[in-house]
Design an enzyme around this catalytic site. Structure first.
Site, mmCIF file in Angstrom:
data_model
loop_
_atom_site.group_PDB
_atom_site.id
_atom_site.type_symbol
_atom_site.label_atom_id
_atom_site.label_comp_id
_atom_site.label_asym_id
_atom_site.label_seq_id
_atom_site.Cartn_x
_atom_site.Cartn_y
_atom_site.Cartn_z
ATOM 1 N N GLU A 54 41.280 38.451 42.657
ATOM 2 C CA GLU A 54 42.498 38.968 43.295
ATOM 3 C C GLU A 54 42.293 39.120 44.809
ATOM 4 O O GLU A 54 42.488 40.200 45.378
ATOM 5 C CB GLU A 54 42.948 40.290 42.651
ATOM 6 C CG GLU A 54 43.340 40.095 41.200
ATOM 7 C CD GLU A 54 44.186 41.211 40.578
ATOM 8 O OE1 GLU A 54 44.368 42.268 41.209
ATOM 9 O OE2 GLU A 54 44.669 41.009 39.454
ATOM 10 N N GLU A 77 42.988 37.350 33.473
ATOM 11 C CA GLU A 77 43.422 38.726 33.181
ATOM 12 C C GLU A 77 44.846 38.644 32.651
ATOM 13 O O GLU A 77 45.726 38.079 33.320
ATOM 14 C CB GLU A 77 43.392 39.610 34.433
ATOM 15 C CG GLU A 77 41.989 39.958 34.882
ATOM 16 C CD GLU A 77 41.956 40.965 36.032
ATOM 17 O OE1 GLU A 77 42.876 41.798 36.147
ATOM 18 O OE2 GLU A 77 40.984 40.888 36.814
#
Ligand code: AHR
Length: 516
Positions: free
Chosen positions: A197, A320
């Site tokens: 991220e 994820e």
């Protein structure tokens, strides 16, 4: 493959479909002679971060614990994870990864530094679970390792040295240090993520900036005989298609995979996400509405990849995904602890059915997260554990690991609430490694059951058997130390008549069957 049937738009006017629609018959056709690709076992991967009780308590209890353990790792958890044949575990984060320094987690435990886990409640990080403990865990489970290295707050040297420490077979100082710490043979590291991220907690980078960083880090990755790991580029936040476009466009040559993250929030609102249990039909519906967006998400990201990678060399890892609710009352908001109900089991199955449609790109996914965090497989409370409905969905889908996907054409009835519609169920089919045909259905409708008539074409079958996960309560769940409330049962709702398979699918259920 799902199309929607708008003829049932009548339900729009009345909200939830009346019981008159119960047991509606739906036709389907299996194209067993038109396989589309392999469903990788890695699609059933896990993600375990240093977050809340995910690692400490969930996995690591220490060698002196009264909880039965092997070299500090709890035996009950390892056994449960072996039973669902976990193929891969992503570690150590998540956001934690971009603040993690691997040297903190090697050597004598009592001498390891204690840090503050800034991302997750400021909790103490003892570093008692580090590199060797993680590989011990993965090896006990029989899973492959997928490491995420620190890009956001570190440099390529730290990554390179960790890789050398792990994988060098030689006599160099890092390999010697590994041996001194108890591991002679190099560790097997098949997957390495370069950052996490990086558009957010991994450094607040723009796609262009990260693409350059990725290129810089990948220069020092030294992919080769000692380090054959798949290089995974840090991916986009949900529908940020531009991220994939830019990163694959600028750095695709140096990557083997790129990730993407997508979470299911019932309300779609991060400040009030919705409850894990005690919810109404409105949030049941909106949860599935949000979850099924995964299909569109994969369509859009794979289209962006197709622009730069026509041969489909680069894989897309959904590393994820899962439900994210408001935390359970009285728990640390930074620890992301949530209960897990029948709804989560069906969410998992609905996602599996979507992932199977993208065998050409989606070669791995990692649900967030394995134990005690978000959409967990296992919840622990001291010495007790509970296996969640999500765990059972993973267990029911084991036959799909490394199977061959087969098209199953079906027009699912549309389920409409307010101005939103979704198919009431989605399906998948595959030929397992054992040569048998497997079919799975995730029925999201809370009240309507369906009779699915599957035309098997030239495929011959004599009988059908399987398992069903369902319950009268939408939020049925298991609690550590209490009798089990929800678990799969033998499925008796199927029969084979000639070349037609009839499946009675109960409302709010997951059904997985095998043809013999
Ligand atoms: O899974 C919890 C967090 O969600 C991860 O640390 C991060 O990558 C994502 O935002």
């Amino acid at each position: 493959m799902i199309k929607t049937l708008t003829a049932l738009a009548l339900t729009a006017a009345i909200g939830f479909a009346p019981t008159a629609f119960a047991q509606q018959k739906v036709e389907a056709t299996l194209k067993a002679d038109q396989p589309t690709g392999e469903i990788s076992r890695y699609v059933y991967g896990q993600f375990s971060e240093h977050l809340g009780a995910g690692i400490y308590e969930g996995v690591w209890v220490g060698e002196d614990s009264a909880i039965p353990n092997t070299r500090g790792i709890r035996n009950d958890v390892v056994k449960a994870l072996k039973d669902i044949k976990v193929p891969v575990i992503r570690w150590p984060g998540g956001c934690f990864a971009d603040e993690y320094h691997w040297r903190d987690g090697i050597g004598e435990r009592s001498k390891r530094p204690s840090r503050k886990n800034n991302w997750w409640g400021g909790s103490p990080e003892t570093n008692h679970f580090g590199t060797h403990e993680f590989f011990e865990f993965a090896e006990q489970v029989g899973a492959d390792a997928y490491l995420a290295v620190n890009v956001g707050s570190s440099n390529p040297t730290e990554m390179r040295e960790w890789i050398e420490y792990l994988t060098s077979p030689g006599d160099d100082t890092l390999a010697q240090e590994r041996r001194a710490n108890g591991r002679d043979e190099p560790f097997k590291v098949p997957f390495i993520g370069i950052g996490n991220e990086n558009w957010g907690c991994g450094g607040e980078m723009t796609a262009e900036y990260y693409a350059n960083e990725y290129r810089r880090f990948s220069s020092f990755f030294h992919k080769g005989k000692d380090n054959p790991a798949i290089r995974v580029a840090g991916g986009a936040n949900a529908f940020d298609i531009n991220w994939t476009d830019v990163v694959v466009g600028h750095a695709g040559r140096r990557m083997d995979a790129i990730s993407v993250h997508y979470y299911t929030l019932p309300t779609g609102n991060w400040s009030k996400k919705g409850a894990a249990r005690g919810f109404g039909e409105d949030q049941w519906f909106s949860t599935f509405h949000q979850t099924l967006r995964m299909d569109d998400l994969l369509k859009q990201h794979t289209a962006a990849m197709d622009k730069h990678d026509k041969d489909k060399r680069i894989a897309l890892y959904v590393d994820e995904w899962g439900t994210w609710y408001d935390v359970e009352e009285g728990t640390n908001p930074g620890h992301l602890y949530q209960q897990n109900t029948l709804r989560d089991g069906i969410v998992a199955a609905a996602n599996f059915n979507i992932f199977h449609e993208y065998t050409d790109r989606v070669k791995m996914t990692n649900i967030a997260q394995t134990i005690n965090v978000l959409q967990a497989m296992i919840l622990t409370d001291g010495p007790n554990i509970a296996l969640t409905p999500t765990y059972y969905a993973f267990k029911m889908y084991v036959p799909f690991h490394d199977s061959t996907h087969l098209p199953l054409e079906v027009t699912a009835p549309t389920w409409t609430v307010g101005d939103k519609s979704i198919p009431a169920f989605n399906t998948t089919a595959a030929r397992g490694k054992d040569g048998k045909i497997y079919i799975a259905v995730a029925n999201m409708h809370p009240q309507n059951g369906y009779v699915l008539n599957v035309n098997l074409g030239s495929e011959k079958a004599k009988s059908v058997s399987g398992e069903v996960l369902t319950h009268t309560q939408m939020d049925a769940h298991n609690t550590p130390g209490k009798p089990e409330v929800i678990a799969p049962k033998a499925y008796t709702g199927g029969k084979v008549k000639g070349n037609v398979l009839e499946l009675n699918i109960p409302a709010k259920s997951v059904v997985v069957v095998r043809l013999d």
